[in-house]
Write a protein that holds these residues in place. Sequence first.
Motif, PDB file in Angstrom:
ATOM      1  N   PHE A   1      38.464  50.423  98.430  1.00 50.99           N
ATOM      2  CA  PHE A   1      38.680  49.182  97.689  1.00 50.99           C
ATOM      3  C   PHE A   1      37.513  48.207  97.833  1.00 50.99           C
ATOM      4  O   PHE A   1      37.489  47.174  97.143  1.00 50.99           O
ATOM      5  CB  PHE A   1      39.955  48.495  98.150  1.00 50.99           C
ATOM      6  N   ASN A   2      36.573  48.498  98.736  1.00 51.53           N
ATOM      7  CA  ASN A   2      35.476  47.571  98.999  1.00 51.53           C
ATOM      8  C   ASN A   2      35.995  46.168  99.292  1.00 51.53           C
ATOM      9  O   ASN A   2      35.330  45.160  98.999  1.00 51.53           O
ATOM     10  CB  ASN A   2      34.500  47.530  97.821  1.00 51.53           C
ATOM     11  N   ALA A   3      37.176  46.086  99.865  1.00 54.67           N
ATOM     12  CA  ALA A   3      37.814  44.800 100.150  1.00 54.67           C
ATOM     13  C   ALA A   3      38.520  44.878 101.492  1.00 54.67           C
ATOM     14  O   ALA A   3      39.241  45.851 101.763  1.00 54.67           O
ATOM     15  CB  ALA A   3      38.810  44.443  99.054  1.00 54.67           C
ATOM     16  N   GLU A   4      38.329  43.867 102.304  1.00 52.32           N
ATOM     17  CA  GLU A   4      39.045  43.791 103.565  1.00 52.32           C
ATOM     18  C   GLU A   4      40.471  43.299 103.315  1.00 52.32           C
ATOM     19  O   GLU A   4      40.778  42.764 102.240  1.00 52.32           O
ATOM     20  CB  GLU A   4      38.286  42.891 104.536  1.00 52.32           C
ATOM     21  N   PRO A   5      41.362  43.471 104.288  1.00 49.71           N
ATOM     22  CA  PRO A   5      42.782  43.196 104.052  1.00 49.71           C
ATOM     23  C   PRO A   5      43.104  41.793 103.544  1.00 49.71           C
ATOM     24  O   PRO A   5      44.090  41.609 102.827  1.00 49.71           O
ATOM     25  CB  PRO A   5      43.414  43.436 105.434  1.00 49.71           C
ATOM     26  N   GLN A   6      42.295  40.803 103.886  1.00 50.06           N
ATOM     27  CA  GLN A   6      42.610  39.431 103.491  1.00 50.06           C
ATOM     28  C   GLN A   6      42.154  39.086 102.077  1.00 50.06           C
ATOM     29  O   GLN A   6      42.447  37.994 101.576  1.00 50.06           O
ATOM     30  CB  GLN A   6      41.975  38.438 104.474  1.00 50.06           C
ATOM     31  N   GLU A   7      41.467  40.000 101.392  1.00 47.49           N
ATOM     32  CA  GLU A   7      40.916  39.677 100.076  1.00 47.49           C
ATOM     33  C   GLU A   7      41.964  39.796  98.973  1.00 47.49           C
ATOM     34  O   GLU A   7      43.014  40.422  99.128  1.00 47.49           O
ATOM     35  CB  GLU A   7      39.720  40.585  99.779  1.00 47.49           C
ATOM     36  N   ALA A   8      41.635  39.198  97.811  1.00 42.23           N
ATOM     37  CA  ALA A   8      42.590  39.071  96.708  1.00 42.23           C
ATOM     38  C   ALA A   8      43.048  40.411  96.158  1.00 42.23           C
ATOM     39  O   ALA A   8      44.197  40.546  95.722  1.00 42.23           O
ATOM     40  CB  ALA A   8      41.972  38.229  95.589  1.00 42.23           C
ATOM     41  N   ALA A   9      42.165  41.411  96.158  1.00 48.01           N
ATOM     42  CA  ALA A   9      42.537  42.704  95.572  1.00 48.01           C
ATOM     43  C   ALA A   9      43.757  43.297  96.255  1.00 48.01           C
ATOM     44  O   ALA A   9      44.624  43.895  95.592  1.00 48.01           O
ATOM     45  CB  ALA A   9      41.364  43.672  95.642  1.00 48.01           C
ATOM     46  N   LEU A  10      43.853  43.149  97.566  1.00 47.73           N
ATOM     47  CA  LEU A  10      45.017  43.677  98.275  1.00 47.73           C
ATOM     48  C   LEU A  10      46.285  42.947  97.866  1.00 47.73           C
ATOM     49  O   LEU A  10      47.338  43.557  97.659  1.00 47.73           O
ATOM     50  CB  LEU A  10      44.804  43.578  99.784  1.00 47.73           C
ATOM     51  N   SER A  11      46.203  41.627  97.722  1.00 43.35           N
ATOM     52  CA  SER A  11      47.373  40.865  97.285  1.00 43.35           C
ATOM     53  C   SER A  11      47.802  41.275  95.881  1.00 43.35           C
ATOM     54  O   SER A  11      48.995  41.336  95.573  1.00 43.35           O
ATOM     55  CB  SER A  11      47.070  39.358  97.323  1.00 43.35           C
ATOM     56  N   THR A  12      46.828  41.555  95.028  1.00 44.59           N
ATOM     57  CA  THR A  12      47.140  41.981  93.661  1.00 44.59           C
ATOM     58  C   THR A  12      47.913  43.287  93.675  1.00 44.59           C
ATOM     59  O   THR A  12      48.875  43.471  92.915  1.00 44.59           O
ATOM     60  CB  THR A  12      45.853  42.132  92.844  1.00 44.59           C
ATOM     61  N   PHE A  13      47.517  44.218  94.525  1.00 46.46           N
ATOM     62  CA  PHE A  13      48.236  45.478  94.637  1.00 46.46           C
ATOM     63  C   PHE A  13      49.640  45.286  95.211  1.00 46.46           C
ATOM     64  O   PHE A  13      50.604  45.900  94.745  1.00 46.46           O
ATOM     65  CB  PHE A  13      47.483  46.450  95.544  1.00 46.46           C
ATOM     66  N   LEU A  14      49.752  44.449  96.224  1.00 51.20           N
ATOM     67  CA  LEU A  14      50.975  44.410  97.018  1.00 51.20           C
ATOM     68  C   LEU A  14      52.026  43.449  96.487  1.00 51.20           C
ATOM     69  O   LEU A  14      53.188  43.527  96.882  1.00 51.20           O
ATOM     70  CB  LEU A  14      50.633  44.056  98.471  1.00 51.20           C
ATOM     71  N   GLN A  15      51.667  42.526  95.604  1.00 50.96           N
ATOM     72  CA  GLN A  15      52.634  41.590  95.050  1.00 50.96           C
ATOM     73  C   GLN A  15      52.516  41.586  93.533  1.00 50.96           C
ATOM     74  O   GLN A  15      51.471  41.227  92.990  1.00 50.96           O
ATOM     75  CB  GLN A  15      52.411  40.176  95.603  1.00 50.96           C
ATOM     76  N   ASP A  16      53.596  41.962  92.876  1.00 54.62           N
ATOM     77  CA  ASP A  16      53.600  42.075  91.415  1.00 54.62           C
ATOM     78  C   ASP A  16      54.594  41.066  90.838  1.00 54.62           C
ATOM     79  O   ASP A  16      55.807  41.261  90.933  1.00 54.62           O
ATOM     80  CB  ASP A  16      53.983  43.493  91.003  1.00 54.62           C
ATOM     81  N   PRO A  17      54.111  39.971  90.231  1.00 55.45           N
ATOM     82  CA  PRO A  17      55.026  38.955  89.703  1.00 55.45           C
ATOM     83  C   PRO A  17      55.856  39.435  88.521  1.00 55.45           C
ATOM     84  O   PRO A  17      56.809  38.777  88.134  1.00 55.45           O
ATOM     85  CB  PRO A  17      54.072  37.829  89.283  1.00 55.45           C
ATOM     86  N   ARG A  18      55.518  40.595  87.962  1.00 56.38           N
ATOM     87  CA  ARG A  18      56.260  41.097  86.806  1.00 56.38           C
ATOM     88  C   ARG A  18      57.526  41.842  87.205  1.00 56.38           C
ATOM     89  O   ARG A  18      58.266  42.305  86.348  1.00 56.38           O
ATOM     90  CB  ARG A  18      55.371  42.024  85.974  1.00 56.38           C
ATOM     91  N   THR A  19      57.755  42.020  88.481  1.00 53.56           N
ATOM     92  CA  THR A  19      58.910  42.792  88.928  1.00 53.56           C
ATOM     93  C   THR A  19      59.985  41.865  89.455  1.00 53.56           C
ATOM     94  O   THR A  19      59.779  40.679  89.698  1.00 53.56           O
ATOM     95  CB  THR A  19      58.503  43.766  90.049  1.00 53.56           C
ATOM     96  N   ASP A  20      61.174  42.447  89.672  1.00 52.68           N
ATOM     97  CA  ASP A  20      62.279  41.655  90.192  1.00 52.68           C
ATOM     98  C   ASP A  20      62.165  41.459  91.696  1.00 52.68           C
ATOM     99  O   ASP A  20      62.940  40.716  92.284  1.00 52.68           O
ATOM    100  CB  ASP A  20      63.619  42.307  89.839  1.00 52.68           C
TER     101      ASP A  20
END
Length: 421
Positions: free
Chosen positions: A281-300
Amino acid sequence: MEVIDVEQQKSSKLILSVALSTLILGLGLGATLVLNQKVGPRESDRFFDKADKFGTINLREDTKNQAQREENPATFFQQIFPPVTGTATDAPMTRDIKNFDFRVMSFNIRRDFKSDGVNQWMNRKPLVTQMLYREQPDILGMQELLPEQMMDMKKILPGFEAIGVGRDDGRDEGEFVPLFVRKDKFETLKSGFFWLSRTPDTPGTIYPGAGCTRVTTWALLRPVEADPLGVDVLALSTHLDHVSEAARDQGADVIRLNVRQILAQHASQTRGTVVIVVGDFNAEPQEAALSTFLQDPRTDKDTVLVDSRLAALEAPDKGREFGTFPSWDANISGKVIDYVLYSPVPLKCAKLTSFMKSDMMQSRRLSREAMECLKYNIRRGSPSKIIANTYRVSVDDKLRSSPTQISDHRPVVVDFRIARP
C-alpha cells in the motif's frame, strides 16, 4: 472492469443399452479411483503429506535430495509442487466439513534492476523459490513483477493458476500485480483487472499526480474441498502509488467500489464471499488509505474489512509491529506498508430494492451506484466465521548476514480458517 470468464468443464450423462451398462460402470469406477488419487482431499492442507505438525516440510531427507535442493532449488521445488491434473470441479466433495484452512501471502518481489547489483533478480530467484517452498501459500498476491519475472514464477509454481496482466497495456507490458492460486485448493470462477484511476476500465490510465500507472488483479474463488460450507473467496492483489498520498487514498476507494460491483454482478454465483485484499500500500497504518479501506460510509456498519495484523488471534515470531519494508537491510525492522486485509464475515451485496420500506423510498430517484449495490449484508442464515489464526512477517534468519536478500520487502503470511458455527 475487464472480466475473464473461466471455462467450466461440462459433464453429461450417457444412456446406454443394458448389454453395455456393466462395462461402462466398471470403467467409470476405475476412472473415479484414479482421479481421487490425483486431486482428492488429503490429510494435510499443506502441500504434501511430508508436512510436519507445524505445517513445514520435513527436511530430514537423504543426501541426494539435500544436494539437489541446494544446487537447483527451482527444479526441486517443481518436484514437490507437481502440476495438478484434472480440474477443481472433478474433485470429490467432503460433505461433513466444519472448517476450511488456507494460507494467504502478500509479497512485493522487487522488479529486476541492474543497479541492484548482488540483489538482481537472477541472484534472488533461488532465495524466493526457497522461501515459497518453506511458507507454502495457497493464495499468493505479488507486486512489481516484470514480464520475465512473471514467466519465472509460472515455472516455479506449476501447481498454481497465474492471473495477471501488465499494467501499461492490460496484456504484457509493464509491471504485473498477479495472483497465484493453488489449483487443487481453489476453483477460479471469475477473474479480472481494473486500474487505479478515474477510468478504472481503461488499461494504462493513471490518477493525476500519481507516480505511475497502477493496476489491481482480482479472482473469485471457490474452495474445492469445502463446498458444503457455502462460502467463496474474492481475492485482490494491488500496489498503491508511491508518490501521492491522494492517489493512494483514491486508489483504495476505487478498489472498495470495484469490490462492491464484483459482488453485485456475481451475486447469483456466490453464496456469501470472504473478501481478501493484499498488497503493497506504500502507506503506514496511520495514513488515510488504510482508513479508506477499513471504514466504508456506504454500508450499514462502519467496518467491512479489518487488518489481519491487528485482528489475528496470534502474531508469533517478530510480532505485529515488525516492519515489512526494510529496504534490503535484514538487521532492521523497517516500515509496515504491506498488508493482508479481510472481511471477518462472508459478505453478500444486496440490491437497494430489497430494502425498500416505504412508497417514499420507492419513488426516489436512485443513483447508478445505489442501483448496483446498496450495501454489504451478511449472508442469510447462520453465517460462517472467518478467523485469522496467525499473522507473520516472513524472515529467514540465515540471510541476516547475506549481501543478497529475497527482496527489499518482506512477505506477509496469514493463516485463515473459515469455520462453521
